[in-house]
Design a protein around this motif. Sequence first.
Motif: not given
Length: 355
Positions: A105-122
């Motif tokens: 299943i293709d995945v997308a996320i809509t977020t406010n980005g505050v918690l989109f920290e480096p370890k999570l982004a990786e």
Amino acid sequence: MDKYRIDSHKLIYHVDRVHDWLSGEDIYPIYMEVSPSGACNHRCSYCALDFMEYQQRFLPVEVLKERLREMGRLGVRSIMYAGEGEPFLHRDMAEIAECTKAAGIDVAITTNGVLFEPKLAERVLGACAWIKVSINGATAETYAAIHRCRERDFEVVVENLRYAAAVRREKDLNCALGMQLLLLPENRHEAVQLAELAREVGMDYLVIKPYSQHPLSKTEKYKDVKYGDCDELAERLAEFNDEDFQVIYRSQAMQQWDEQGKGYERCLALPFWSYVDAGGNVWGCSMYLGDERWCYGNIKEESFEQIWQGERRRESLCWAGKELDAGACRVNCRMEAINRYLWELKHLPEHANFI
């Protein structure tokens, strides 16, 4: 320019599913929205789902993983994680994204980005087709006033996105990164500045979209906002468009909002999508959260197949087909363009064969 067709729809690419629906078959959804978290770390002034009360509830990851594997087998093709809360407040969001992709299943996320920290982004960048961040101002002051949060959150979001863009580039990942601004009287003067920032940070696009009043929302602050005087802004923003960056100015949606028209009498899009709230309830439409006529079942109690083939869903579809007045629905709902398309397929104009 709108290569992602954000101001239109992509059902035209799913001829097989549309054909089955036109033939009277009971189809599984192509697209779903899932809310992994009911809680949110912001209290945006425009929040459409404020009536859900930002409940401290989170989808159980093991149950969701089992349902994701099932959904993939049944033909669900995409899931956007968003909903009534902030997705990254779920401590297992990276694992959820990875399991969704593993299920086909293709995945997308809509977020406010505050918690989109480096370890999570990786972790999540490799699993996602796209990640879009709501950022409703180009200065910390405006941003904090609209998001009703700390001013320092603005810089946190910008640096998180800058890091994500760098990781994507270094690892050659195919995840589109975008920002989105809900155009309001308080932030119109910063739209151009935000476009400059988005391009500089390394985003693929910036979406400029209109406000849409949710009938159940507690706030009515922006219910009378209009966009007919924004042509000059649209022209200025179009100057940013090139091969590497787009400003997707949603002019069709803005016109639709100003005119408050529908172009169809019944909601025909219900079989093509669904919504799962943070409590596991499966809904026919996110506009009617809390209305039991729209609740098909709960993924913690039944399999997705049982829910989708169940009596509650059949009764809901029957009621909606006969009783629902689409004119009373939310203007510019997620399925707006799809409904106009499906209505036209069901009600062919004269001379349709002269292609």
